[in-house]
Design a protein around this motif. Structure first.
Motif, PDB file in Angstrom:
ATOM      1  N   ASP A  42       0.841  -1.199   0.000  1.00  0.00           N
ATOM      2  CA  ASP A  42       0.000   0.000   0.000  1.00  0.00           C
ATOM      3  C   ASP A  42       0.876   1.248   0.000  1.00  0.00           C
ATOM      4  O   ASP A  42       1.525   1.544   1.008  1.00  0.00           O
ATOM      5  N   PRO A  43       0.905   2.008  -1.090  1.00  0.00           N
ATOM      6  CA  PRO A  43       1.762   3.198  -1.120  1.00  0.00           C
ATOM      7  C   PRO A  43       1.302   4.296  -0.178  1.00  0.00           C
ATOM      8  O   PRO A  43       2.068   5.211   0.131  1.00  0.00           O
TER       9      PRO A  43
ATOM     10  N   LEU B  24       5.952   2.656   4.050  1.00  0.00           N
ATOM     11  CA  LEU B  24       7.150   3.257   3.478  1.00  0.00           C
ATOM     12  C   LEU B  24       8.041   2.145   2.935  1.00  0.00           C
ATOM     13  O   LEU B  24       8.170   1.086   3.550  1.00  0.00           O
ATOM     14  N   LEU B  25       8.666   2.386   1.798  1.00  0.00           N
ATOM     15  CA  LEU B  25       9.645   1.445   1.240  1.00  0.00           C
ATOM     16  C   LEU B  25      11.031   1.941   1.619  1.00  0.00           C
ATOM     17  O   LEU B  25      11.381   3.093   1.338  1.00  0.00           O
ATOM     18  N   GLU B  26      11.799   1.080   2.271  1.00  0.00           N
ATOM     19  CA  GLU B  26      13.123   1.536   2.690  1.00  0.00           C
ATOM     20  C   GLU B  26      14.148   1.385   1.574  1.00  0.00           C
ATOM     21  O   GLU B  26      14.091   0.452   0.776  1.00  0.00           O
ATOM     22  N   ILE B  27      15.071   2.342   1.543  1.00  0.00           N
ATOM     23  CA  ILE B  27      16.305   2.206   0.766  1.00  0.00           C
ATOM     24  C   ILE B  27      17.370   1.870   1.798  1.00  0.00           C
ATOM     25  O   ILE B  27      17.769   2.710   2.599  1.00  0.00           O
TER      26      ILE B  27
ATOM     27  N   GLU C  61       9.161   2.048 -10.076  1.00  0.00           N
ATOM     28  CA  GLU C  61       7.750   1.641 -10.048  1.00  0.00           C
ATOM     29  C   GLU C  61       7.056   2.154  -8.790  1.00  0.00           C
ATOM     30  O   GLU C  61       5.905   2.585  -8.832  1.00  0.00           O
ATOM     31  N   TRP C  62       7.764   2.141  -7.673  1.00  0.00           N
ATOM     32  CA  TRP C  62       7.187   2.645  -6.417  1.00  0.00           C
ATOM     33  C   TRP C  62       6.874   4.134  -6.524  1.00  0.00           C
ATOM     34  O   TRP C  62       5.844   4.603  -6.047  1.00  0.00           O
ATOM     35  N   ARG C  63       7.764   4.864  -7.169  1.00  0.00           N
ATOM     36  CA  ARG C  63       7.493   6.294  -7.374  1.00  0.00           C
ATOM     37  C   ARG C  63       6.259   6.461  -8.255  1.00  0.00           C
ATOM     38  O   ARG C  63       5.401   7.307  -7.978  1.00  0.00           O
ATOM     39  N   ALA C  64       6.143   5.655  -9.314  1.00  0.00           N
ATOM     40  CA  ALA C  64       4.967   5.737 -10.183  1.00  0.00           C
ATOM     41  C   ALA C  64       3.689   5.395  -9.427  1.00  0.00           C
ATOM     42  O   ALA C  64       2.609   5.907  -9.755  1.00  0.00           O
ATOM     43  N   MET C  65       3.804   4.557  -8.415  1.00  0.00           N
ATOM     44  CA  MET C  65       2.648   4.185  -7.594  1.00  0.00           C
ATOM     45  C   MET C  65       2.291   5.270  -6.583  1.00  0.00           C
ATOM     46  O   MET C  65       1.257   5.175  -5.907  1.00  0.00           O
ATOM     47  N   GLY C  66       3.138   6.277  -6.460  1.00  0.00           N
ATOM     48  CA  GLY C  66       2.885   7.340  -5.490  1.00  0.00           C
ATOM     49  C   GLY C  66       3.402   7.036  -4.103  1.00  0.00           C
ATOM     50  O   GLY C  66       3.032   7.712  -3.133  1.00  0.00           O
ATOM     51  N   GLY C  67       4.276   6.021  -3.979  1.00  0.00           N
ATOM     52  CA  GLY C  67       4.805   5.649  -2.678  1.00  0.00           C
ATOM     53  C   GLY C  67       5.927   6.553  -2.210  1.00  0.00           C
ATOM     54  O   GLY C  67       6.508   7.315  -2.985  1.00  0.00           O
ATOM     55  N   ARG C  68       6.239   6.432  -0.923  1.00  0.00           N
ATOM     56  CA  ARG C  68       7.319   7.214  -0.311  1.00  0.00           C
ATOM     57  C   ARG C  68       8.444   6.285   0.143  1.00  0.00           C
ATOM     58  O   ARG C  68       8.210   5.121   0.467  1.00  0.00           O
TER      59      ARG C  68
ATOM     60  N   GLU D 160      11.948  13.736  -2.383  1.00  0.00           N
ATOM     61  CA  GLU D 160      11.769  13.760  -0.937  1.00  0.00           C
ATOM     62  C   GLU D 160      11.928  12.350  -0.373  1.00  0.00           C
ATOM     63  O   GLU D 160      11.770  11.364  -1.084  1.00  0.00           O
ATOM     64  N   ALA D 161      12.241  12.290   0.899  1.00  0.00           N
ATOM     65  CA  ALA D 161      12.249  11.025   1.632  1.00  0.00           C
ATOM     66  C   ALA D 161      11.540  11.256   2.952  1.00  0.00           C
ATOM     67  O   ALA D 161      11.402  12.396   3.411  1.00  0.00           O
ATOM     68  N   ALA D 162      11.096  10.184   3.547  1.00  0.00           N
ATOM     69  CA  ALA D 162      10.362  10.290   4.808  1.00  0.00           C
ATOM     70  C   ALA D 162      11.311  10.264   5.995  1.00  0.00           C
ATOM     71  O   ALA D 162      12.381   9.647   5.960  1.00  0.00           O
TER      72      ALA D 162
END
Length: 275
Positions: free
Chosen positions: A193-194, A198-201, A223-230, A261-263
């Motif tokens: 769920d975006p 949060l998806l970690e780097i 792809e995560w960015r395209a999904m609107g995720g952070r 941006e990053a969270a």
């Protein structure tokens, strides 16, 4: 103090699990490095024999109390967040923490044999041969099915989504460009769920010498960015010296994927700040 991704380190491990330093030493180092938001996320208990002594006990009273003590010690100087890294085979609940990281480290046979995805090459090879008949891409597909199941539980942070690549330098086990591999990884990502996770780097594979780039792969981040995720930058630190390891490299990877941006994870929730 202005918030930046460098003021937050919340994927960390102390000697309550497989970390090398005490929680007190980790917190002291975080404060000395001007980290404003320090989270401890020791590995949740599992019934896996190989995890004995390397994960939290099922009774987490002492762990919670230690975090409360450190939080009180640094009140007004550094936010200390209580977290946990919950594995797909954990037998405790992640409830009652400020945040939780959802991860997959093992696959299990119907007979109850656990195979580590990131510990030793011998275990990964055994998983491929004994559980998937020598088909390493099928092994990767099984791993990502498990990741997708964890993602659907909506963890605060989805941990090192493509951890299975840790021991795959030079495509030793499988081709990371393979359509089968990419389809499996993207399917797991699409189960995330975006708006809620949060998806970690994660730079942990780099700090321990297994990888030259952080998790996850660029195609997943795009792809995560395209999904609107952070995204959130993490070090997966097992030592006090690693709390901000490779953040510059992680930030550059995020920018390459198109993120600006990053969270930052705070007691009030995730806040975004410029990369």
């Amino acid at each position: 103090m202005k918030k930046t991704p460098w003021c937050c380190s919340v994927h960390t491990h102390a000697d309550f699990c497989d970390g090398r330093d005490s929680l007190a030493a980790m917190a002291e180092a975080a404060n000395a490095q001007n980290i404003q938001y320090f989270g401890i996320s020791c590995h949740a208990h599992t019934p896996i024999p190989n995890d004995d002594g390397l994960v939290l006990s099922r009774d987490m009273t002492a762990y919670r109390a230690a975090i409360a003590g450190v939080r009180a010690q640094y009140a007004g100087r550094m936010e200390v967040l209580a977290g946990i890294e919950w594995d797909s085979w954990s037998d405790v609940t992640p409830e009652g923490f400020d945040y939780w990281i959802g991860s997959v480290h093992y696959q299990r046979s119907p007979e109850g044999v656990y195979y580590s995805m990131d510990w030793k090459e011998e275990q990964l090879a055994a998983c491929r041969d004994e559980l998937f008949g020598g088909d390493a891409l099928a092994m990767a597909e099984g791993y990502f099915r498990a990741v997708g199941a964890v993602a659907e539980k909506k963890p605060t942070i989805l941990g090192h989504i493509d951890l299975i690549t840790k021991l795959n330098a030079g495509n030793r086990f499988f081709d990371e460009e393979s359509p089968r591999y990419r389809a499996a990884a993207l399917e797991a990502l699409h189960r995330t769920d975006p708006n809620g996770t949060l998806l970690e780097i994660n730079t942990g594979g780099v700090s321990r010498g297994y990888r030259t780039a952080p998790y996850p792969a660029l195609f997943l981040l795009q792809e995560w960015r395209a999904m609107g995720g952070r995204v959130i930058l993490t070090a997966d630190a097992h030592r006090k010296e690693q709390l901000l390891f490779g953040y510059d490299q992680a930030a550059e990877l995020a920018r390459t994927a198109g993120f600006t941006e990053a969270a930052v994870l705070t007691a009030a929730g995730a806040e975004s700040c410029p990369l």
